[in-house]
Every structure is written in structure tokens, then in C-alpha cells.
Design a protein around this motif. Structure first.
Motif, PDB file in Angstrom:
ATOM      1  N   VAL A 330      34.773  48.040  38.144  1.00  0.00           N
ATOM      2  CA  VAL A 330      36.208  47.802  38.320  1.00  0.00           C
ATOM      3  C   VAL A 330      36.999  49.084  38.041  1.00  0.00           C
ATOM      4  O   VAL A 330      37.968  49.394  38.736  1.00  0.00           O
ATOM      5  CB  VAL A 330      36.687  46.664  37.395  1.00  0.00           C
ATOM      6  CG1 VAL A 330      38.174  46.392  37.611  1.00  0.00           C
ATOM      7  CG2 VAL A 330      35.882  45.400  37.635  1.00  0.00           C
ATOM      8  N   TYR A 333      36.589  51.422  40.920  1.00  0.00           N
ATOM      9  CA  TYR A 333      37.334  50.864  42.052  1.00  0.00           C
ATOM     10  C   TYR A 333      38.824  51.168  41.899  1.00  0.00           C
ATOM     11  O   TYR A 333      39.494  51.552  42.872  1.00  0.00           O
ATOM     12  CB  TYR A 333      37.100  49.356  42.113  1.00  0.00           C
ATOM     13  CG  TYR A 333      37.816  48.658  43.245  1.00  0.00           C
ATOM     14  CD1 TYR A 333      37.262  48.615  44.526  1.00  0.00           C
ATOM     15  CD2 TYR A 333      39.041  48.028  43.036  1.00  0.00           C
ATOM     16  CE1 TYR A 333      37.915  47.964  45.565  1.00  0.00           C
ATOM     17  CE2 TYR A 333      39.697  47.381  44.075  1.00  0.00           C
ATOM     18  CZ  TYR A 333      39.129  47.349  45.333  1.00  0.00           C
ATOM     19  OH  TYR A 333      39.776  46.706  46.353  1.00  0.00           O
ATOM     20  N   SER A 359      27.975  48.261  39.989  1.00  0.00           N
ATOM     21  CA  SER A 359      28.268  46.831  40.084  1.00  0.00           C
ATOM     22  C   SER A 359      26.960  46.057  40.045  1.00  0.00           C
ATOM     23  O   SER A 359      26.271  45.913  41.045  1.00  0.00           O
ATOM     24  CB  SER A 359      29.030  46.529  41.385  1.00  0.00           C
ATOM     25  OG  SER A 359      29.439  45.200  41.409  1.00  0.00           O
ATOM     26  N   ASN A 362      28.711  41.656  39.124  1.00  0.00           N
ATOM     27  CA  ASN A 362      29.933  41.165  39.760  1.00  0.00           C
ATOM     28  C   ASN A 362      29.811  41.335  41.275  1.00  0.00           C
ATOM     29  O   ASN A 362      30.311  42.302  41.851  1.00  0.00           O
ATOM     30  CB  ASN A 362      31.146  41.937  39.222  1.00  0.00           C
ATOM     31  CG  ASN A 362      32.460  41.309  39.653  1.00  0.00           C
ATOM     32  OD1 ASN A 362      32.503  40.461  40.532  1.00  0.00           O
ATOM     33  ND2 ASN A 362      33.544  41.740  39.035  1.00  0.00           N
ATOM     34  N   GLN A 365      33.050  42.065  43.261  1.00  0.00           N
ATOM     35  CA  GLN A 365      33.573  43.423  43.125  1.00  0.00           C
ATOM     36  C   GLN A 365      32.769  44.393  43.982  1.00  0.00           C
ATOM     37  O   GLN A 365      33.334  45.304  44.609  1.00  0.00           O
ATOM     38  CB  GLN A 365      33.540  43.863  41.664  1.00  0.00           C
ATOM     39  CG  GLN A 365      34.069  45.270  41.430  1.00  0.00           C
ATOM     40  CD  GLN A 365      35.484  45.450  41.933  1.00  0.00           C
ATOM     41  OE1 GLN A 365      36.408  44.799  41.467  1.00  0.00           O
ATOM     42  NE2 GLN A 365      35.668  46.336  42.911  1.00  0.00           N
TER      43      GLN A 365
END
Length: 904
Positions: A330, A333, A359, A362, A365
């Protein structure tokens, strides 16, 4: 002394009261002070107290295990899903049992023990509320509603307001806003509302407004909920607010603040959104909520401000914090989004790739990071890379994602595009090798084989080294560097991979890291399973559109022979012509895709011009001229537009494209005429369907003189031939169908005519059609309209038509039959057709309704996919194998027309 004496007297009196209470209090048909005292005391502390403790445990378990989806509005209230609700059944079942026993043992009734004296027990209504709340959390909403309505109807205490609050919540959950609205209105206007209801009412209103999409009203309600409620200045309870200081817990206020921030973000009021995300952080709820509030804040920061550099440094610093290990995807990202907003696509790509790499837990994501990479590649016109990224996106992107259908459509477009590019590359490579001398060609292929053998040997050595490393008893420190677990079968039972829980868990985690959370099912690697073939439907049909003409299947050992590769080379003139045809088709379709689907005029121009430069004469030449003319006109390149306009007018003066250029109203005039013809055809068809064959025949003749040759001429001719058959018999029908094939050999009606001619032939030659009596008996269709049915769609074996139909069909089913759980499968049907199965329908009626709706849908049958090319029928599961054995629609069509067509 006096104090001690008084204390002793008090103790004796209290003991006596308790003894008297125990002796007489258990009766439920006496409404005395002592009996009421006993039952109220035990109902509160023996029933209600422990039941509410169980509810608190269940609520805490829900809160602890609840997984927020931060791409959607967070829920106002935390309610378990159908899947997770079962985890809390023990707590809520315990609460129901406690309260039920309490009600049974401590409800005071009249002397006949028939009717409850509702004013006698102070805690019975509370226990009924406990039962309703427990059913609510178990998602047994209607049972909960019954309990709440009973409290509201039967009791006059303040607890009825609590029941009303939960009743409104129940109606919100089951999607009954009108019932919820009436309860909320009553609560808002009631002058005697309880403190509990004052506190909870704004949050329930916010939940109601959000579920109805009334976000402005939801904002106002949430702001009040954060304060613990708001007085209604028109009512008497307004003064209560001066003494009510209670507010929701910090965790609840943090969630409300996060929702408010999301609502402001949706309205593009970024400053307010940032303020409320900051409020979430300052309330210090669970770290997951704090972290996502920080990420949301970071994405809203104005890049023109001087804070961006500091923000990026803070995010990079966060990647080094141990507690952010599971959030690295995250963070990267978010960094990628910031760089992308700064127009620094290079750094954006770097961070999105880091997000994908990190990742591991998730999947959503990971899908979003792949999507960003795909979007950037798409904007850069790097369609090959974009196709790969979109394919990876669809693997783990949830179907409920807001833009799922748009993303899926783009992925399909890119797959189609890359397919055309690979066709051109493959055919060019094959032609290049084919043009070599025999000796050069043989050497080239032998080098390929040698490379294959070297790669296989290298892979074998790596596997042997890996197994040797895993089998070494001294190697117990870790798994091999490449992440492969020990698959050795030596040693004790627990040493084998599938008996060793440590290595098994490692394998599962490694799989999830690479592939995401995949359901255990066939074709699990495919992101679009709706288009996969169903081998069980027709196990005998193992051919495909690109299968070799050689009946002997090729094996892996054949790859090491020169002959294996010679089979695909266009070594003769006829094979070279077929290869050129595939290249020409691919070029034209590639250019059309660039223009129509991707709006990339530059690529479209280059593709069409390259096609015309490579092949001076081809079937798409006029179409490419017109496409280039339109493109150059749209980009205001008058010189090139005029060039292609003149080529069309000079080289193809009588073409429809030339007419369009000469007369801008040509299309509208033609459509107007087409509309008149279509109405006349509809009348003709209606006469035929109503068995009025004479009128239908006359109208077919009238259409020839009235409209001349038109788009509906083949259809008029087909109805005319069918009328001849109905009026004059089979021989006349046969002659009319043969004449129809001569006049319209390339139209879809020619195929329908052929099907009818085959039926006529079989009727005239029954011995050839049926074979021996046992086979005839086996292939006789049976009629049972109440058994499960399948819908079959049979069309020519043309990739553009069949694939386009299947793709559109999958979208059609998602839009209109999502609850029917229909499956799509397809395979070759005979030598020149494809059959697509849509299954399963409960009976013939449902299947026929589907056939009727599908046949009329203009989104499925559009462009190259025309309904006239398809034979769409309903067939029972018992009859389906018989149809597959015959491999011709004409064998089943008469049976279908006789028994199904007028049963809709």
C-alpha cells in the motif's frame, strides 16, 4: 455499643428478608412487592447481566475480525457477513439461552398463569431486546424483528425505544428503507425518547442515508453522531442534552470520522477530507485504520504545495518500520500515485512494481497495482505490456470492484489485439523459414532442437541439485534459496512434503504470493473461465480450429525431430496463400482495433498503410481506403484525406463508400428505406408465423417489385421458399431451397436451406439416415419439457464470430442472468461449425424464455456477430448427447420446431 447493636439488628432483618424471599419468591403468579423484588433482582443479575456480557463478547469478536474494504465507504455499524457470522454463534446463542430462561422463569403472570403482567417485571423487556439483538448479529433478521416488535407492542417502558432503534437497524440491513424511515421519523418526533435512543439515533439515520445514497444527509447525521446525539428543539426532551455527556467510544468515533473523510473525498472537498483523516489518526484507533487514514491523506495532498517532498520522505521512512511490513504494498502504491500525479511516470512504474512485489497477503491491492501499470502502459501505447498487466489484474480483482466490467472489456480488447500481432509475427516467421533453402532450413531447425535439448538438460540438472540439497539430512536450516520445499520421499513419514506441515504451509503461502487467493476449480489459471471449453460436454470431440490435418497426435518427443516443425511451414503455393490470408486478416483487424477500440489513429494509419504496401491486391483494400479517408478527415489532414477520397471515387466509383462520399445523406436515406422494408418484412413474417402462407407468399413477390434488391431480399426469399413447401409439398420445397442457395450462397439463409435439404434427403433416404435399428432407436429424440434443459447456439467456425459471441454472451449473462449461475462452454461441432452451450435451465419454459430474450438482444448480436448466422435452440440434457453424435443442427431442428417453437 449502640452502633454494634443496630448493625446486628440490621443483619438479622436482612437475613430474614432474604430467607423469606427464597421461600416465597419463586412463584410467578403472585404480583406482590416481595415477588416482584425477587424476580426483578434475579432477572437483572442472573439473566440480563450475563446475556449482555455474552453480547459484548460477540460484538468484540466481530470488531476484532472485521476486515475493512478501504476502497468503499466504511460501514457505520459493524455487522458480520454470512460467512463470518457463524464464528460468533456461540456467544449469541448463549445470550439467547440466558435471556429465554430468564423470561420463562421470571415473567410475572396473572393468577391463572395465562397473561403476562407487563408492568410487574422491570427486566423482561430488556431480555427480549437481548434476544432480538442476538438474532440480529446472527443475521437472523426476521427473528430479531419479531422480538423488537413484541417489545414495542407489549411494553411501555423506555426500553421500547431501544427496540425501535434496533428495529430500524434491522430494516436497514434487509433493504427495507420505507419501514426504517417511518420508525426513524417516529423516534425523531417522540417527546419521551430515551437517552439511549438520543445517542444512537443519528448513527442509525446516517446508516439509512448511506444505504440510500443520500450522502449529504449522511454527513449531517454523522457529525451529530460524533457528539453523542442532538436535541430536537421542538420537543420536551431538548433539555436532556444538557446533562448527557456520553459520546461514542474512541474507536467508534474514529470510524465515523473516516466515513466523513471518505464522503468529503468523494465530493472533491479534499481539505475537509484531510482534516477528518487527521482526526482519525489523533483518536488512535487500531493501527490498520490509522495507517489507511495516513495513506488516504497522502493521496489527497496538493502536489503544488511544498509538502510533497517531505511527504515522500515520510512514506519511504515508513517502509523501514517493522510494523509496516504487511503494508509495504500500500505504501509503494501510494508513492506511485504521488509520482504519477507529478507526471513522473518512470518513478511511478518503479513504485507500482515494488507494490506488486511486496503484495503477499492483499490480492486486491496487487490487482490495483497491476491495473496502474496496465493503465500507464496503455497510455504509452505499449499494448503488449498493457495486455500482460491487465491479465494479471483480472486474476485477483474482485468482481464487485466499481470498474470491473470496463477493465474486463479493455483486457479482452488487448488480448484480441495481441492475438493479431502474434498471428502476423508467427506467419512472417514461418514464411521466412519456408523461403530458406532445404539445407539452410534443416540447419536452422536443428539449432532450435539443440537449444531445446540444452534447456531441458539444464533444467534437469537444477532439479537434481535441488533434490540432492533437500535430501541432505544436515541441511535443516532453511528451505532452498529459490523457495522450493523438500519433495524427497526418503526418511520418516513426516519428512515427505505433504506430511510436513511446515513445508506445506510454506507452499501454500508461496502459491498465494504468486497467484493470489484462487478457488479450487478447473481452469484455475484462467482469469476468464466463462470462455473455457467444457470437455465433458462432448468428450469425443478433441479437435480445434488450429488442429493439424495430420491424424496422428504430436507428442513432446516429436519436438526433437525436423519433421515436427516442417508440418507448420507454408512450403506449397496453396499453404503460402492461406498464410498470406491470415496475415491480411490480422492486419485489417489490427488496424480496426486500433481505430475503433483504442482510438489510436496513429497506429491505425500505420497498420492500414503497411497492409496496402505489403499486399497490393487484397479483399480489404477499399475498406482500408475508406478507413484512412475518415481518419485523416478527423485529424484535419486535408491533403491525405483528399488523396484517399480520390482513390475511392476513381478506383471504386460504384461502391457504397463512393456513394457515401458523394451524398452525405446516403446512409440516412438508405436507413429510411430500410426501415420501410423492415416493416414490410415484419408483416410478411407475421403472416407466415400465423400460418397464413398464401398472404406471406404474395407479399414476398410484392417485395421484389416494390423494393428491388435490398438487405432483406434473402429473408424474403427464404420465407417464399418455405411458403412454397407448405403450399405445394416437399418436392417443391426442395427445388425452392436449392434455388435459394444459388441466389444467396454467402448469406446465412444458405446454411438454413442446407439444413432443410439434409432433412429432406434423410426423409427420402431413411436407410442412410438411420443406419441400423439399434442406432436409430438410440438417436431418437425424446420429449420431456419438465427436465433440465440447455440452450445451444450453433454458428460457423469463424474465430471473429464465435469469440465475439462468447464474449458478448458472458457480459449478457452477467447483466441479466447473474443470479441464474449459468455456465458457458463451447467446442467444434462437425467440421465447419462451433457449438456454444448455456446451462442449466430448470425446464423447457425457462430455456425458451432465454432463447427468446437472447435472440432479440442487440448488444450480443452486433457488428460481425449477426443473429442470422446462429441456430439457437433449447434441448434437454437427455437429448444433448444425441445431438452431439449427429454433429448437425438439421437433425434436431425439425424436432425442436415441432415440439418447442410454439410453447413459449
Amino acid at each position: 455499643m449502640q452502633a454494634i447493636f443496630l448493625k446486628t439488628i440490621h443483619t438479622y432483618l436482612l437475613s430474614g428478608f432474604v430467607a423469606l424471599l427464597l421461600l416465597t419468591g419463586c412463584k410467578t403468579n403472585k404480583n406482590t412487592f416481595i415477588h416482584r423484588g425477587y424476580h426483578n433482582l434475579t432477572a437483572r443479575f442472573n439473566g440480563y447481566y450475563y446475556a449482555t456480557e455474552s453480547i459484548k463478547e460477540g460484538e468484540e469478536k466481530i470488531r476484532t475480525n472485521y476486515k475493512y474494504d478501504y476502497d468503499k465507504l466504511l460501514p457505520v455499524f459493524l455487522v458480520a457477513t454470512n460467512e463470518t457470522a457463524k464464528n460468533t454463534f456461540p456467544e449469541f446463542d448463549k445470550a439467547i439461552k440466558k435471556s429465554s430462561n430468564c423470561i420463562q422463569r421470571h415473567t410475572i403472570k396473572d393468577k391463572k398463569r395465562v397473561y403476562e403482567i407487563t408492568t410487574a417485571g422491570r427486566w423482561i423487556d430488556n431480555n427480549w431486546n437481548v434476544i432480538g439483538i442476538s438474532h440480529f448479529y446472527k443475521r437472523e433478521f426476521f427473528s430479531g424483528i419479531e422480538a423488537f416488535e413484541y417489545v414495542i407492542r407489549s411494553y411501555k417502558s423506555k426500553d421500547k425505544y431501544k427496540a425501535m432503534i434496533w428495529l430500524a437497524r434491522s430494516y436497514n440491513e434487509i433493504g427495507a428503507p420505507s419501514q426504517a424511515q417511518s420508525i426513524l421519523s417516529m423516534l425523531k418526533e417522540d417527546k419521551k425518547i430515551s437517552k439511549y435512543a438520543i445517542k444512537e439515533l443519528p448513527a442509525v439515520q446516517a446508516d439509512y442515508f448511506i444505504k440510500r445514497g443520500m450522502y449529504k444527509e449522511a454527513e449531517e447525521a454523522l457529525l451529530i453522531a460524533l457528539k453523542g446525539g442532538e436535541p430536537n428543539k421542538k420537543t420536551a426532551f431538548a433539555n436532556l442534552m444538557s446533562v448527557i455527556k456520553t459520546r461514542p467510544s474512541k474507536k467508534t468515533r474514529a470510524r465515523y470520522s473516516f466515513i466523513l473523510a471518505q464522503l468529503y473525498e468523494e465530493k472533491k472537498e479534499n481539505r475537509k477530507a484531510i482534516q477528518f483523516y487527521q482526526k482519525v489518526i489523533s483518536l488512535k484507533p487500531d493501527y490498520d485504520l490509522v495507517f489507511n487514514a495516513k495513506m488516504k491523506q497522502a493521496r489527497l495532498v496538493d502536489i503544488k504545495s511544498g509538502n510533497v517532498s517531505r511527504l515522500k520522505k515520510e512514506l519511504v521512512k515508513m517502509t523501514r518500520d517493522v510494523k509496516n511490513t504487511e503494508y509495504l504494498d500500500v505504501i509503494y502504491y501510494t508513492l506511485g500515485e504521488i509520482f504519477e500525479r507529478e507526471k513522473n511516470e518512470t518513478q511511478a512504474v518503479v513504485n507500482y512494481k515494488l507494490s506488486v512485489k511486496n503484495s503477499t497477503q492483499n490480492p486486491k491491492q496487487k490487482a490495483l497495482s497491476y491495473l496502474k501499470l496496465g493503465e500507464i502502459s496503455f497510455e504509452q501505447a505499449n499494448y503488449t505490456a498493457a495486455s500482460g498487466y491487465y491479465d494479471s489484474t483480472m486474476i485477483s480483482l474482485p468482481k464487485e470492484y466499481k470498474d470491473y466490467k470496463i477493465i474486463s472489456k479493455r483486457k479482452e480488447t488487448l488480448e484480441t489485439l495481441i492475438g493479431y500481432i502474434r498471428t502476423i509475427q508467427r506467419e512472417d516467421s514461418l514464411q521466412r523459414v519456408a523461403k530458406m533453402t532445404v539445407s539452410d532450413r534443416t540447419r536452422f531447425i536443428e539449432k532450435m532442437i539443440k537449444k531445446i535439448e540444452e534447456d531441458e538438460e539444464k533444467k534437469k540438472e537444477e532439479q537434481e541439485a535441488l533434490l540432492a540439497q533437500n535430501s541432505n539430512p544436515n541441511n535443516t536450516n532453511s528451505l532452498p534459496n529459490n523457495g522450493m520445499p523438500n519433495l524427497s520421499t526418503g526418511g520418516a513419514k513426516g519428512d515427505w512434503y505433504f506430511y510436513n506441515q511446515t513445508t506445506l504451509s510454506f507452499g501454500v503461502n508461496d502459491f498465494i504470493k504468486k497467484w493470489g487467493n484462487r478457488k479450487l476449480e478447473d481452469n484455475w489459471r484462467r482469469s476468464q473461465k466463462a470462455l473455457s471449453f467444457d470437455s465433458q460436454t462432448n468428450p469425443s470431440d478433441t479437435s480445434n480450429s488450429t488442429a493439424s490435418t495430420n491424424n496422428k497426435p504430436k507428442t513432446s518427443s516429436d519436438k526433437k525431430t525436423v519433421d515436427y516443425y516442417l508440418g507448420d511451414l507454408p512450403l506449397s503455393d496453396s499453404l503460402l496463400q492461406k498464410s498470406d490470408k491470415r496475415i491480411i486478416d490480422a492486419y485489417y483487424n489490427l488496424g480496426s482495433t486500433y481505430k475503433e477500440d483504442l482510438n489510436n489513429n496513429k497506429k491505425a494509419i500505420a497498420t492500414f498503410e503497411e497492409l496496402n504496401n505489403r499486399y497490393t491486391n487484397h479483399k480489404y483494400k477499399l475498406s482500408t481506403y475508406f478507413q484512412l479517408y475518415r481518419i485523416f478527415e478527423s485529424v484535419k489532414n486535408k491533403e491525405q484525406a483528399e488523396y484517399y477520397k480520390n482513390k475511392i471515387l476513381n478506383e471504386y466509383p460504384n461502391s457504397e463508400y463512393a456513394q457515401i462520399i458523394k451524398n452525405p445523406k446516403y446512409i440516412s436515406d438508405k436507413n429510411a428505406q430500410k426501415g420501410e422494408v423492415e416493416l414490410f418484412y415484419t408483416d410478411t413474417y407475421n403472416d407466415y408465423a400465423a400460418l397464413n402462407y398464401t398472404n406471406a407468399y404474395s407479399k414476398c413477390n410484392e417485395s421484389e417489385s416494390k423494393f428491388g434488391k435490398n438487405d432483406f431480399s434473402p429473408k424474403f426469399a427464404f420465407i417464399k421458399a418455405m411458403c412454397i413447401g407448405k403450399l405445394k409439398g416437399v418436392d417443391s420445397l426442395e427445388s425452392a431451397m436449392k434455388q435459394l442457395q444459388v441466389y444467396y450462397p454467402k448469406d446465412a439463409v444458405a446454411k438454413q436451406a442446407q439444413d432443410i435439404l439434409e432433412v429432406i434427403y434423410n426423409l427420402k433416404n431413411p436407410s442412410e439416415a438411420t443406419g441400423n435399428s439399434n442406432e436409430a432407436k438410440r438417436d431418437t429424440f425424446s420429449l420431456d419439457l419438465n427436465t433440465p434443459h440447455v440452450v445451444v447456439a450453433i454458428c460457423p467456425d469463424d474465430a471473429a464470430i464465435a469469440n465475439g459471441f462468447k464474449s458478448a454472451l458472458a457480459t449478457y449473462n452477467d447483466n441479466f442472468y447473474s443470479n441464474a449461475a449459468l455456465n458457458i462452454s463451447s467446442s467444434l461441432f462437425g467440421s465447419s461449425d462451433q457449438i456454444t452451450n448455456i446451462k442449466t435451465f430448470k425446464n423447457a419454459q425457462e430455456a425458451l424464455e432465454y432463447v427468446d430474450n437472447l435472440s432479440k438482444d442487440k448488444t450480443v448480436f452486433a457488428g460481425k456477430v449477426k443473429v442470422e448466422m446462429f441456430t439457437i435452440m433449447a434441448i434437454s440434457l437427455d437429448n444433448l448427447p444425441r445431438l452431439y453424435r449427429k454433429k448437425q443442427a438439421s437433425y434436431y431442428k425439425p424436432f425442436y420446431d415441432d415440439h418447442y417453437k410454439f410453447k413459449k
